[in-house]
Design a protein around this motif. Structure first.
Motif, PDB file in Angstrom:
ATOM      1  N   ARG A 178       0.810  -1.210   0.000  1.00 25.14           N
ATOM      2  CA  ARG A 178       0.000   0.000   0.000  1.00 25.14           C
ATOM      3  C   ARG A 178       0.847   1.264   0.000  1.00 25.14           C
ATOM      4  NH1 ARG A 178      -5.281   0.996   1.468  1.00 25.14           N
ATOM      5  NH2 ARG A 178      -5.467  -1.178   2.125  1.00 25.14           N
ATOM      6  N   GLU A 182       0.522   4.198  -2.770  1.00 21.83           N
ATOM      7  CA  GLU A 182       0.136   5.554  -2.381  1.00 21.83           C
ATOM      8  C   GLU A 182       1.110   6.587  -2.941  1.00 21.83           C
ATOM      9  OE1 GLU A 182      -0.166   5.205   1.837  1.00 21.83           O
ATOM     10  OE2 GLU A 182      -2.288   4.589   1.762  1.00 21.83           O
ATOM     11  N   ASP A 210      -5.307  -9.710  -3.681  1.00 21.78           N
ATOM     12  CA  ASP A 210      -4.866  -8.699  -2.716  1.00 21.78           C
ATOM     13  C   ASP A 210      -4.308  -7.464  -3.422  1.00 21.78           C
ATOM     14  OD1 ASP A 210      -5.598 -10.451  -0.737  1.00 21.78           O
ATOM     15  OD2 ASP A 210      -3.554 -11.088  -0.248  1.00 21.78           O
ATOM     16  N   THR A 213      -7.157  -5.442  -4.965  1.00 23.79           N
ATOM     17  CA  THR A 213      -7.951  -4.840  -3.891  1.00 23.79           C
ATOM     18  C   THR A 213      -7.281  -3.603  -3.325  1.00 23.79           C
ATOM     19  OG1 THR A 213      -8.938  -6.979  -3.303  1.00 23.79           O
ATOM     20  CG2 THR A 213      -8.976  -5.254  -1.625  1.00 23.79           C
ATOM     21  N   VAL A 214      -5.985  -3.709  -3.033  1.00 23.50           N
ATOM     22  CA  VAL A 214      -5.271  -2.563  -2.454  1.00 23.50           C
ATOM     23  C   VAL A 214      -5.191  -1.416  -3.454  1.00 23.50           C
ATOM     24  CG1 VAL A 214      -3.046  -1.779  -1.572  1.00 23.50           C
ATOM     25  CG2 VAL A 214      -3.974  -3.964  -0.824  1.00 23.50           C
ATOM     26  N   ARG A 216      -7.248  -0.708  -5.824  1.00 20.38           N
ATOM     27  CA  ARG A 216      -8.588  -0.120  -5.918  1.00 20.38           C
ATOM     28  C   ARG A 216      -8.858   0.785  -4.723  1.00 20.38           C
ATOM     29  NH1 ARG A 216     -13.162  -4.265  -7.691  1.00 20.38           N
ATOM     30  NH2 ARG A 216     -12.043  -4.008  -9.669  1.00 20.38           N
ATOM     31  N   GLU A 217      -8.435   0.377  -3.541  1.00 24.55           N
ATOM     32  CA  GLU A 217      -8.630   1.206  -2.350  1.00 24.55           C
ATOM     33  C   GLU A 217      -7.807   2.487  -2.415  1.00 24.55           C
ATOM     34  OE1 GLU A 217      -9.444  -2.580   0.690  1.00 24.55           O
ATOM     35  OE2 GLU A 217      -7.561  -1.443   0.789  1.00 24.55           O
ATOM     36  N   VAL A 218      -6.597   2.397  -2.952  1.00 26.83           N
ATOM     37  CA  VAL A 218      -5.703   3.564  -2.989  1.00 26.83           C
ATOM     38  C   VAL A 218      -6.144   4.572  -4.048  1.00 26.83           C
ATOM     39  CG1 VAL A 218      -3.355   4.318  -3.555  1.00 26.83           C
ATOM     40  CG2 VAL A 218      -3.710   2.367  -2.016  1.00 26.83           C
ATOM     41  N   GLY A 220      -9.144   4.458  -5.978  1.00 25.90           N
ATOM     42  CA  GLY A 220     -10.571   4.666  -6.121  1.00 25.90           C
ATOM     43  C   GLY A 220     -11.171   3.914  -7.293  1.00 25.90           C
ATOM     44  N   SER A 291     -15.825  -5.740   2.572  1.00 28.41           N
ATOM     45  CA  SER A 291     -14.688  -5.864   3.480  1.00 28.41           C
ATOM     46  C   SER A 291     -15.166  -6.210   4.886  1.00 28.41           C
ATOM     47  CB  SER A 291     -13.914  -4.547   3.524  1.00 28.41           C
ATOM     48  OG  SER A 291     -13.459  -4.207   2.229  1.00 28.41           O
TER      49      SER A 291
END
Length: 293
Positions: A178, A182, A210, A213-214, A216-218, A220, A291
């Motif tokens: 992550r 970032e 994984d 997923t990460v 996509r979270e970082v 958007g 989640s």
């Protein structure tokens, strides 16, 4: 592209063994040396020409590389709002840079590869893969740590950031977390696209899930694209694309696409549509699962 046990040599064959399966090519080793980071091996195969292994794992070969490089580059370069400044982290064989520089809109490309021996031997033994990238005035090579480069680059430095690393082990381990993603988001300009190889959905299913997923979270917005690289574990591979302002990587710019598609062996706008839609049902369920609290 996989962390593997050291195979039992078979005369006339070069093998990678991963998770009980052997992936091999008939041929011979023509150069091998331990760099400060990994064992670098150059082979001459009967089927796919000269190829590269790192720590005994397949990276690329002359008659396989387009299956990988075209799929990593063109959805990003045809999807970003602008493509003047591009960063490639890894990619020491030159194939990713070569495909990026086919786009006339690229004005400056930084490539940061941690292992100078990979670059040296790719230029010497695998010159067809890098093509003219090494002498292109837009191309700027740094032999160094791509993670540190991303951390030290100013905000909004690049229109496209591409991670062309090996698997999450050894010198590439830090490219799959992550904090690194970032930093890539921070240095991406508005309207930019991030791209990375994201492993096999069969041989590395959980790592693949994984990773997507990460990202996509970082960012958007992120989506995996699926294709094939027959020499890699399972032969089934993925690349993930991300942006902060919508799924712009899904719609190739028509002019940019038309300028490069005739020179492609695998990629086209039609192929890309199918490759994004080819997400396996179980992977899609895992990525869309809520989640845990």
């Amino acid at each position: 592209m996989a962390a593997s046990a050291k195979p039992t040599p078979t005369p006339g064959w070069i093998d990678e063994i991963f998770d009980g399966v052997r992936y091999g090519l008939a041929g011979r080793v023509i150069a091998e040396q331990q760099s400060p980071f990994q064992t670098v091996t150059i082979i001459e195969s009967e089927r796919y020409g000269k190829g590269l292994l790192l720590d005994g794992c397949w990276m690329t070969a002359e008659r396989q590389e387009r299956h990988y490089h075209e799929c990593l580059v063109h959805p990003a370069l045809c999807g970003a709002e602008r493509i003047e400044r591009v960063l490639v982290i890894g990619g020491g064989d030159g194939g990713t840079a070569r495909e990026c520089l086919r786009h006339s809109g690229v004005q400056h490309l930084d490539m940061v590869e941690i292992d100078g021996l990979v670059v040296e031997w790719s230029q010497r033994h695998l010159a067809a893969i890098g093509g003219g990238c090494w002498s292109d005035p837009r191309f700027h090579l740094t032999v160094g740590d791509g993670i540190a480069w991303a951390a030290n680059a100013p905000d909004g430095s690049y229109d496209v950031v591409i991670v062309d690393g090996s698997d999450p082990a050894g010198p590439a381990e830090g490219l799959f977390n992550r904090a690194f993603f970032e930093q890539c988001r921070r240095i991406l300009r508005p309207g930019g696209v991030f791209a990375t190889q994201s492993e096999s959905p069969e041989a590395f299913r959980q790592v693949h899930i994984d990773t997507v997923t990460v990202i996509r979270e970082v960012f958007g917005h992120a989506d995996p694209l699926y294709g094939w690289v027959p020499m890699y574990p399972s032969g089934w591979w993925s690349w993930t694309f991300a942006a902060t302002d919508g799924r712009r990587y899904l719609q190739p710019d028509p002019e940019r696409a038309a300028a490069v598609v005739r020179g492609c062996e695998i990629w086209s706008p039609r192929w890309q549509r199918g490759a994004f839609d080819a997400i396996p049902a179980a992977i899609e369920r895992s990525l869309n699962a809520p989640s845990a609290p």
